[in-house]
Write an enzyme that holds these catalytic residues in place. Structure first.
Site, PDB file in Angstrom:
ATOM      1  N   ASP A  33       0.768  -1.198  -0.002  1.00  0.00           N
ATOM      2  CA  ASP A  33       0.041   0.072   0.104  1.00  0.00           C
ATOM      3  C   ASP A  33       0.838   1.161  -0.171  1.00  0.00           C
ATOM      4  N   ILE A  60       1.924   0.592  -6.547  1.00  0.00           N
ATOM      5  CA  ILE A  60       1.592  -0.266  -7.546  1.00  0.00           C
ATOM      6  C   ILE A  60       2.068  -0.005  -9.014  1.00  0.00           C
ATOM      7  N   SER A  83     -10.402   5.772  -5.237  1.00  0.00           N
ATOM      8  CA  SER A  83     -11.833   4.930  -4.948  1.00  0.00           C
ATOM      9  C   SER A  83     -12.988   6.179  -5.107  1.00  0.00           C
ATOM     10  N   THR A 123     -16.046  -2.463  -9.362  1.00  0.00           N
ATOM     11  CA  THR A 123     -17.171  -1.807  -9.327  1.00  0.00           C
ATOM     12  C   THR A 123     -18.524  -1.939 -10.166  1.00  0.00           C
ATOM     13  N   ASP A 124     -19.643  -1.755  -9.740  1.00  0.00           N
ATOM     14  CA  ASP A 124     -20.808  -1.678 -10.385  1.00  0.00           C
ATOM     15  C   ASP A 124     -20.809  -0.410 -11.221  1.00  0.00           C
ATOM     16  N   GLU A 125     -19.954   0.686 -10.931  1.00  0.00           N
ATOM     17  CA  GLU A 125     -20.054   1.840 -11.858  1.00  0.00           C
ATOM     18  C   GLU A 125     -19.756   1.842 -13.010  1.00  0.00           C
ATOM     19  N   TYR A 150     -13.490   8.513 -12.500  1.00  0.00           N
ATOM     20  CA  TYR A 150     -13.257   7.361 -11.580  1.00  0.00           C
ATOM     21  C   TYR A 150     -13.729   5.903 -12.318  1.00  0.00           C
ATOM     22  N   SER A 153     -11.827   5.107 -15.263  1.00  0.00           N
ATOM     23  CA  SER A 153     -10.476   4.376 -14.760  1.00  0.00           C
ATOM     24  C   SER A 153     -10.766   2.828 -14.670  1.00  0.00           C
ATOM     25  N   LYS A 154     -11.676   2.593 -13.866  1.00  0.00           N
ATOM     26  CA  LYS A 154     -11.936   1.206 -13.317  1.00  0.00           C
ATOM     27  C   LYS A 154     -12.302   0.182 -14.534  1.00  0.00           C
ATOM     28  N   ASN A 179     -22.049  -0.222  -3.595  1.00  0.00           N
ATOM     29  CA  ASN A 179     -21.748   0.640  -2.396  1.00  0.00           C
ATOM     30  C   ASN A 179     -21.400  -0.293  -1.322  1.00  0.00           C
ATOM     31  N   ASN A 180     -20.177  -0.310  -0.879  1.00  0.00           N
ATOM     32  CA  ASN A 180     -19.883  -0.844   0.530  1.00  0.00           C
ATOM     33  C   ASN A 180     -20.095   0.062   1.420  1.00  0.00           C
ATOM     34  N   PRO A 205     -24.536  16.685   4.226  1.00  0.00           N
ATOM     35  CA  PRO A 205     -24.992  17.182   2.911  1.00  0.00           C
ATOM     36  C   PRO A 205     -25.372  16.209   2.004  1.00  0.00           C
ATOM     37  N   ILE A 206     -26.657  16.460   1.347  1.00  0.00           N
ATOM     38  CA  ILE A 206     -27.223  15.922   0.609  1.00  0.00           C
ATOM     39  C   ILE A 206     -27.108  16.189  -1.001  1.00  0.00           C
TER      40      ILE A 206
HETATM   41  P1  NAD Z   1     -10.090   3.250  -0.371  1.00  0.00           P
HETATM   42  O1  NAD Z   1      -9.737   4.389  -1.066  1.00  0.00           O
HETATM   43  O2  NAD Z   1     -10.419   3.264   1.269  1.00  0.00           O
HETATM   44  O3  NAD Z   1      -8.463   2.489  -0.262  1.00  0.00           O
HETATM   45  C1  NAD Z   1      -7.678   2.489  -1.467  1.00  0.00           C
HETATM   46  C2  NAD Z   1      -6.165   1.895  -0.880  1.00  0.00           C
HETATM   47  O4  NAD Z   1      -5.515   1.690  -1.920  1.00  0.00           O
HETATM   48  C3  NAD Z   1      -5.496   2.993   0.235  1.00  0.00           C
HETATM   49  O5  NAD Z   1      -4.950   2.230   1.319  1.00  0.00           O
HETATM   50  C4  NAD Z   1      -4.430   3.614  -0.735  1.00  0.00           C
HETATM   51  O6  NAD Z   1      -3.340   4.048   0.226  1.00  0.00           O
HETATM   52  C5  NAD Z   1      -4.112   2.463  -1.437  1.00  0.00           C
HETATM   53  N1  NAD Z   1      -3.450   2.984  -2.900  1.00  0.00           N
HETATM   54  C6  NAD Z   1      -4.152   3.909  -3.714  1.00  0.00           C
HETATM   55  N2  NAD Z   1      -3.304   4.002  -4.852  1.00  0.00           N
HETATM   56  C7  NAD Z   1      -2.317   3.247  -4.636  1.00  0.00           C
HETATM   57  C8  NAD Z   1      -1.237   3.030  -5.305  1.00  0.00           C
HETATM   58  N3  NAD Z   1      -0.593   3.619  -6.569  1.00  0.00           N
HETATM   59  N4  NAD Z   1      -0.275   1.980  -4.891  1.00  0.00           N
HETATM   60  C9  NAD Z   1      -0.580   1.347  -3.701  1.00  0.00           C
HETATM   61  N5  NAD Z   1      -1.493   1.646  -2.821  1.00  0.00           N
HETATM   62  C10 NAD Z   1      -2.425   2.536  -3.348  1.00  0.00           C
HETATM   63  O7  NAD Z   1     -10.676   2.265  -1.228  1.00  0.00           O
HETATM   64  P2  NAD Z   1     -11.914   0.990  -0.887  1.00  0.00           P
HETATM   65  O8  NAD Z   1     -13.100   1.728  -0.874  1.00  0.00           O
HETATM   66  O9  NAD Z   1     -11.304   0.207  -0.077  1.00  0.00           O
HETATM   67  O10 NAD Z   1     -12.018   0.418  -2.299  1.00  0.00           O
HETATM   68  C11 NAD Z   1     -11.084  -0.746  -2.527  1.00  0.00           C
HETATM   69  C12 NAD Z   1     -11.446  -1.013  -3.958  1.00  0.00           C
HETATM   70  O11 NAD Z   1     -12.546  -1.543  -4.205  1.00  0.00           O
HETATM   71  C13 NAD Z   1     -11.056  -0.209  -5.131  1.00  0.00           C
HETATM   72  O12 NAD Z   1     -10.438  -0.825  -6.148  1.00  0.00           O
HETATM   73  C14 NAD Z   1     -12.511   0.293  -5.569  1.00  0.00           C
HETATM   74  O13 NAD Z   1     -12.547   0.990  -6.672  1.00  0.00           O
HETATM   75  C15 NAD Z   1     -13.347  -0.917  -5.195  1.00  0.00           C
HETATM   76  N6  NAD Z   1     -14.585  -0.550  -4.967  1.00  0.00           N
HETATM   77  C16 NAD Z   1     -14.966   0.241  -3.924  1.00  0.00           C
HETATM   78  C17 NAD Z   1     -16.323   0.164  -3.502  1.00  0.00           C
HETATM   79  C18 NAD Z   1     -16.816   0.997  -2.212  1.00  0.00           C
HETATM   80  O14 NAD Z   1     -18.043   1.065  -1.879  1.00  0.00           O
HETATM   81  N7  NAD Z   1     -16.029   1.501  -1.383  1.00  0.00           N
HETATM   82  C19 NAD Z   1     -17.333  -0.381  -4.183  1.00  0.00           C
HETATM   83  C20 NAD Z   1     -16.922  -1.150  -5.407  1.00  0.00           C
HETATM   84  C21 NAD Z   1     -15.715  -1.281  -5.730  1.00  0.00           C
HETATM   85  O1  DAU Z   2     -21.192   1.704  -6.402  1.00  0.00           O
HETATM   86  C1  DAU Z   2     -19.581   1.334  -6.084  1.00  0.00           C
HETATM   87  C2  DAU Z   2     -19.069   2.432  -5.645  1.00  0.00           C
HETATM   88  O2  DAU Z   2     -19.426   3.182  -4.764  1.00  0.00           O
HETATM   89  C3  DAU Z   2     -17.440   2.446  -5.689  1.00  0.00           C
HETATM   90  O3  DAU Z   2     -16.864   2.298  -6.813  1.00  0.00           O
HETATM   91  C4  DAU Z   2     -16.801   3.839  -5.267  1.00  0.00           C
HETATM   92  O4  DAU Z   2     -15.368   3.467  -5.013  1.00  0.00           O
HETATM   93  C5  DAU Z   2     -17.741   4.554  -3.787  1.00  0.00           C
HETATM   94  O5  DAU Z   2     -16.920   5.436  -3.805  1.00  0.00           O
HETATM   95  C6  DAU Z   2     -19.017   4.236  -4.103  1.00  0.00           C
HETATM   96  O6  DAU Z   2     -19.305   5.508  -4.877  1.00  0.00           O
HETATM   97  P1  DAU Z   2     -20.502   6.473  -4.929  1.00  0.00           P
HETATM   98  O7  DAU Z   2     -20.151   7.765  -5.648  1.00  0.00           O
HETATM   99  O8  DAU Z   2     -21.817   5.990  -5.254  1.00  0.00           O
HETATM  100  O9  DAU Z   2     -20.551   6.570  -3.210  1.00  0.00           O
HETATM  101  P2  DAU Z   2     -20.504   7.977  -2.351  1.00  0.00           P
HETATM  102  O10 DAU Z   2     -20.599   7.325  -0.913  1.00  0.00           O
HETATM  103  O11 DAU Z   2     -19.717   8.866  -2.661  1.00  0.00           O
HETATM  104  O12 DAU Z   2     -22.051   8.514  -2.582  1.00  0.00           O
HETATM  105  C7  DAU Z   2     -23.112   7.454  -2.511  1.00  0.00           C
HETATM  106  C8  DAU Z   2     -24.491   8.289  -2.927  1.00  0.00           C
HETATM  107  O13 DAU Z   2     -24.586   9.598  -2.068  1.00  0.00           O
HETATM  108  C9  DAU Z   2     -24.219   9.111  -4.287  1.00  0.00           C
HETATM  109  O14 DAU Z   2     -25.507   9.094  -4.884  1.00  0.00           O
HETATM  110  C10 DAU Z   2     -23.717  10.433  -3.997  1.00  0.00           C
HETATM  111  C11 DAU Z   2     -24.505  10.777  -2.545  1.00  0.00           C
HETATM  112  N1  DAU Z   2     -23.760  11.737  -1.878  1.00  0.00           N
HETATM  113  C12 DAU Z   2     -22.436  11.569  -1.423  1.00  0.00           C
HETATM  114  C13 DAU Z   2     -21.681  12.325  -0.513  1.00  0.00           C
HETATM  115  C14 DAU Z   2     -20.121  12.074  -0.325  1.00  0.00           C
HETATM  116  C15 DAU Z   2     -24.306  12.834  -1.239  1.00  0.00           C
HETATM  117  O15 DAU Z   2     -25.649  13.003  -1.364  1.00  0.00           O
HETATM  118  N2  DAU Z   2     -23.630  13.531  -0.263  1.00  0.00           N
HETATM  119  C16 DAU Z   2     -22.494  13.486  -0.069  1.00  0.00           C
HETATM  120  O16 DAU Z   2     -21.751  14.114   0.672  1.00  0.00           O
END
Ligand code: NAD
Ligand code: DAU
Length: 337
Positions: A33, A60, A83, A123-125, A150, A153-154, A179-180, A205-206
């Protein structure tokens, strides 16, 4: 078995390392990392002395770092990425670097040493957006239609992973998940942002009307899905993972959090919408449910309650995270909305 986990200091990666050491304690894990703003070794404090766990700080995108980390590895589980959608709107370049070039650098090394499996977390995105109110869902055959830097790139990284399977015979699997939420999630994402803002007497903030829909997946359910794919999944295949709980808008999710924290709905504030905001995501997880027997353990409300409790208890964790760089990001992202 030796696993290389990339991005293991982030939200899902750290939860995965905790999960794996609990369920497969004889396996060795190397966590590579870069420790960007999202990487936090506090997430791994309780396992840092585990005899089968090793942390390596590295990028990476750097072939030298990757070659060292991948030495003797059987399985790569690739989480590392930029992410957050909003940050990709503020600055797309680092997303292309880490998510595309970083993935390609790992793929080259994986081919070179002949790993047994390269598992890519996506991701589903990548599938774009669905119509609000429709019953449509994404599945493994849905055409790619990414709409933010984002997700673009994914999508590019997914294509590279599949291309290395076809061209170089690399044994890959991919999970595209929704979304996790859960412990250790960086409070830039909706659920931890909402919880921690309320705990600090701030508003949620919505964006826009807040009628967007996400398919909320608890992080431990996601880790179990990855485990199943690694052990029982078919090489070359993609699995869509979404909890498919009852559909809720962002405002409905915010209201549930408000209620759990004993606040009133005046703590929800509508702000300027996200540009290119995807309105609805919904995953059809029939493949992983039927073929591998996966399903979420609990319903959304139960997992949300547990998540709120975790942030209430672990205040030091998020207070620390919300200091420093976070303040500058928050100002840039929310000040003029
Ligand atoms: P996160 O942003 O919490 O963590 C990302 C981690 O990757 C961090 O520890 C960061 O330091 C590391 N990183 C970033 N760039 C790097 C690099 N160049 N080299 C080495 N390490 C690096 O992300 P997350 O929410 O845990 O997501 C993890 C994965 O799951 C991502 O690939 C994301 O696209 C995917 N994903 C996330 C969600 C979600 O809801 N969070 C949903 C679908 C998919
Ligand atoms: O669907 C999977 C994706 O979910 C992952 O691939 C991404 O890494 C992860 O960040 C997430 O993306 P979203 O954009 O869906 O998640 P986020 O939590 O940023 O936003 C969830 C929803 O809430 C979206 O409709 C935007 C809205 N939102 C978000 C923020 C941060 C708000 O209304 N207010 C906010 O301040």
């Amino acid at each position: 078995m030796r696993l290389l986990v990339t991005g293991g200091a982030g939200f899902i990666g750290a939860n995965f390392i905790h999960y794996w050491l609990k369920h497969h304690s004889k396996d060795e894990i190397v966590n590579l990392d870069k420790l960007t703003y999202a990487g936090n070794l506090e997430n791994l404090r309780s396992v840092e002395k585990h005899p089968n766990y090793k942390f390596m700080k590295g990028d990476i995108c750097d072939g030298g770092d990757v070659a060292i980390a991948m030495h003797g590895v059987d399985i790569v589980v690739h989480f590392a990425a930029e992410s957050h959608v909003d940050r990709s709107i503020l600055g797309p370049a680092v997303f292309v670097m880490s998510n595309v070039v970083g993935t390609q650098t790992l793929l080259d090394a994986a081919v070179e040493i002949g790993v047994k499996r390269f598992h890519h977390i996506s991701t589903d995105e990548v599938y774009g957006t669905l119509e609000l109110g429709s019953k449509d869902t994404f599945n493994e055959n849905t055409c790619y239609d990414p709409r933010s830097p984002y997700s673009a790139s994914k999508a590019a990284s997914d294509h590279l992973v599949r291309a290395y399977h076809v061209t170089f015979g690399l044994p890959i699997t991919i999970t595209n998940c929704s979304n996790n939420f859960g412990p250790y999630q960086f409070p830039e994402k909706l659920i931890p942002l909402a919880i921690t803002n309320l705990l600090e007497e701030e508003k949620i903030p919505i964006y826009g009307e807040g009628n967007q829909v996400r398919d909320w997946l608890y992080v431990e359910d996601h880790c179990r899905a990855i485990d199943l794919v690694l052990r029982k999944g078919k090489v070359g295949e993609t699995y869509c993972v979404g909890a498919q709980h009852e559909e809720m808008t962002n405002v409905q999710v915010a209201k549930k959090i408000v209620k759990l924290l004993g606040k009133d709905e005046s703590s929800i504030e509508h702000v300027k919408d996200r540009p290119g905001h995807d309105v609805r995501y919904a995953m059809d997880s029939a493949k992983i449910r039927k073929e591998l027997g996966w399903k979420p353990k609990y319903d959304f409300d139960t997992w949300l309650e547990k998540t709120v409790e975790w942030y209430k208890k672990d205040t030091l964790w998020w207070k620390h995270v919300k200091s420093g760089e976070y303040q500058e990001y928050y100002k840039e992202q929310y000040e003029d909305r």
